[in-house]
Design a protein around this motif. Structure first.
Motif, PDB file in Angstrom:
ATOM      1  N   PRO A   1       4.174  -2.260  -7.954  1.00 53.89           N
ATOM      2  CA  PRO A   1       3.176  -1.284  -8.411  1.00 53.89           C
ATOM      3  C   PRO A   1       2.478  -1.717  -9.700  1.00 53.89           C
ATOM      4  N   PHE A   2       3.215  -2.345 -10.614  1.00 54.90           N
ATOM      5  CA  PHE A   2       2.600  -2.823 -11.861  1.00 54.90           C
ATOM      6  C   PHE A   2       1.549  -3.895 -11.569  1.00 54.90           C
ATOM      7  N   GLU A   3       1.875  -4.837 -10.689  1.00 55.38           N
ATOM      8  CA  GLU A   3       0.915  -5.892 -10.327  1.00 55.38           C
ATOM      9  C   GLU A   3      -0.308  -5.298  -9.634  1.00 55.38           C
ATOM     10  N   SER A   4      -0.090  -4.299  -8.778  1.00 52.35           N
ATOM     11  CA  SER A   4      -1.218  -3.649  -8.105  1.00 52.35           C
ATOM     12  C   SER A   4      -2.166  -3.028  -9.116  1.00 52.35           C
ATOM     13  N   GLY A   5      -1.616  -2.312 -10.096  1.00 54.94           N
ATOM     14  CA  GLY A   5      -2.451  -1.670 -11.097  1.00 54.94           C
ATOM     15  C   GLY A   5      -3.115  -2.653 -12.042  1.00 54.94           C
TER      16      GLY A   5
ATOM     17  N   HIS B   1      -3.779  -5.971 -11.651  1.00 54.71           N
ATOM     18  CA  HIS B   1      -4.719  -6.930 -11.058  1.00 54.71           C
ATOM     19  C   HIS B   1      -5.599  -6.337  -9.965  1.00 54.71           C
ATOM     20  N   GLY B   2      -5.425  -5.036  -9.646  1.00 54.39           N
ATOM     21  CA  GLY B   2      -6.228  -4.407  -8.602  1.00 54.39           C
ATOM     22  C   GLY B   2      -5.877  -4.903  -7.208  1.00 54.39           C
ATOM     23  N   LEU B   3      -4.591  -5.116  -6.949  1.00 58.91           N
ATOM     24  CA  LEU B   3      -4.148  -5.657  -5.662  1.00 58.91           C
ATOM     25  C   LEU B   3      -3.834  -4.541  -4.665  1.00 58.91           C
ATOM     26  N   CYS B   4      -4.176  -4.774  -3.425  1.00 60.09           N
ATOM     27  CA  CYS B   4      -3.839  -3.846  -2.346  1.00 60.09           C
ATOM     28  C   CYS B   4      -2.313  -3.748  -2.269  1.00 60.09           C
ATOM     29  N   PRO B   5      -1.757  -2.520  -2.211  1.00 60.11           N
ATOM     30  CA  PRO B   5      -0.300  -2.399  -2.165  1.00 60.11           C
ATOM     31  C   PRO B   5       0.316  -2.878  -0.852  1.00 60.11           C
ATOM     32  N   ARG B   6      -0.494  -3.032   0.190  1.00 57.88           N
ATOM     33  CA  ARG B   6       0.037  -3.500   1.475  1.00 57.88           C
ATOM     34  C   ARG B   6      -0.008  -5.018   1.591  1.00 57.88           C
ATOM     35  N   CYS B   7      -1.182  -5.620   1.361  1.00 55.34           N
ATOM     36  CA  CYS B   7      -1.341  -7.053   1.632  1.00 55.34           C
ATOM     37  C   CYS B   7      -1.470  -7.916   0.377  1.00 55.34           C
TER      38      CYS B   7
ATOM     39  N   PHE C   1     -11.600   3.624  -7.054  1.00 52.17           N
ATOM     40  CA  PHE C   1     -10.997   2.934  -5.919  1.00 52.17           C
ATOM     41  C   PHE C   1     -12.057   2.559  -4.893  1.00 52.17           C
ATOM     42  N   ALA C   2     -11.838   1.447  -4.227  1.00 55.14           N
ATOM     43  CA  ALA C   2     -12.658   1.085  -3.070  1.00 55.14           C
ATOM     44  C   ALA C   2     -12.270   2.043  -1.935  1.00 55.14           C
ATOM     45  N   PRO C   3     -13.137   2.226  -0.942  1.00 63.49           N
ATOM     46  CA  PRO C   3     -12.781   3.118   0.160  1.00 63.49           C
ATOM     47  C   PRO C   3     -11.596   2.607   0.981  1.00 63.49           C
TER      48      PRO C   3
ATOM     49  N   GLY D   1      -3.927   2.510 -10.525  1.00 60.00           N
ATOM     50  CA  GLY D   1      -3.467   1.532  -9.544  1.00 60.00           C
ATOM     51  C   GLY D   1      -1.976   1.610  -9.298  1.00 60.00           C
ATOM     52  N   MET D   2      -1.216   1.808 -10.365  1.00 60.44           N
ATOM     53  CA  MET D   2       0.234   1.928 -10.211  1.00 60.44           C
ATOM     54  C   MET D   2       0.594   3.176  -9.411  1.00 60.44           C
ATOM     55  N   LEU D   3      -0.064   4.294  -9.681  1.00 57.43           N
ATOM     56  CA  LEU D   3       0.256   5.525  -8.968  1.00 57.43           C
ATOM     57  C   LEU D   3      -0.092   5.413  -7.488  1.00 57.43           C
ATOM     58  N   LEU D   4      -1.221   4.812  -7.167  1.00 60.62           N
ATOM     59  CA  LEU D   4      -1.575   4.624  -5.756  1.00 60.62           C
ATOM     60  C   LEU D   4      -0.556   3.718  -5.072  1.00 60.62           C
ATOM     61  N   ALA D   5      -0.147   2.648  -5.725  1.00 63.39           N
ATOM     62  CA  ALA D   5       0.837   1.733  -5.145  1.00 63.39           C
ATOM     63  C   ALA D   5       2.187   2.421  -4.955  1.00 63.39           C
TER      64      ALA D   5
END
Length: 127
Positions: free
Chosen positions: A6-10, A12-18, A30-32, A101-105
Motif C-alpha cells: 500500500p505504501f508503494e501504491s500511494g 508511486h501511484g501504482l495499481c494495487p493489482r498489477c 484517481f484515474a477511472p 493511494g495507500m487507502l485505496l490500496a
C-alpha cells in the motif's frame, strides 16, 4: 511485476493489482481505471478520510511548533501567518496523494466494500 505494498501504491501511484503506474490522473485525482489490467478505481470509496486525517495530524503538529516558536522567540503575529499557513497547506497537500493511494490500496487488499445489513437466515432477523 509483484503486487506493490500500500505504501508503494500511494508513493508511486501504482495499481494495487498489477503494479502499473496508472493510479492517478492528476495530482491527487484517481484515474477511472487501470490502463494495464482494467481494475476500476471508481468502485473504491476513499472519500474525505485521508484529507480529514492529514488535516488533524498536520494541524496538531503545526500547533505544537507554533506554540514552541511563540514561547521561545515571541515573534510578531505576522511571522506566524507567513510561516504556518503555507507550511500547513504544503504539508497537507504534499501528503494527500500518498494517503489517498495507500487507502485505496488497503481497500483493494482487504476487499473492503460498503457496509450492509445481512438477514440472519435461521431467525429471519437483522443483526
Amino acid at each position: 511485476m509483484k503486487t506493490p505494498t500500500p505504501f508503494e501504491s500511494g508513493l508511486h501511484g501504482l495499481c494495487p493489482r498489477c503494479g502499473a503506474k496508472t493510479l492517478f490522473a492528476g495530482i491527487a485525482n484517481f484515474a477511472p481505471a487501470c490502463r494495464a489490467c482494467g481494475l476500476s478505481y471508481a468502485s473504491f470509496n476513499v472519500g474525505d478520510g485521508p484529507a480529514a486525517f492529514l488535516t488533524l495530524g498536520v494541524g496538531a503538529l503545526v500547533t505544537v511548533l507554533a506554540i514552541t516558536l511563540e514561547l521561545s522567540v515571541q515573534p510578531p503575529f505576522w511571522v506566524h501567518l507567513l510561516l504556518w499557513v503555507p507550511v500547513t497547506a504544503v504539508a497537507v497537500l504534499g501528503t494527500l496523494r500518498l494517503a489517498k493511494g495507500m487507502l485505496l490500496a488497503l481497500e483493494y487488499r482487504n476487499a473492503a466494500r460498503e457496509g450492509r445489513l445481512v438477514e440472519d437466515v435461521e431467525e429471519g432477523t437483522q443483526p
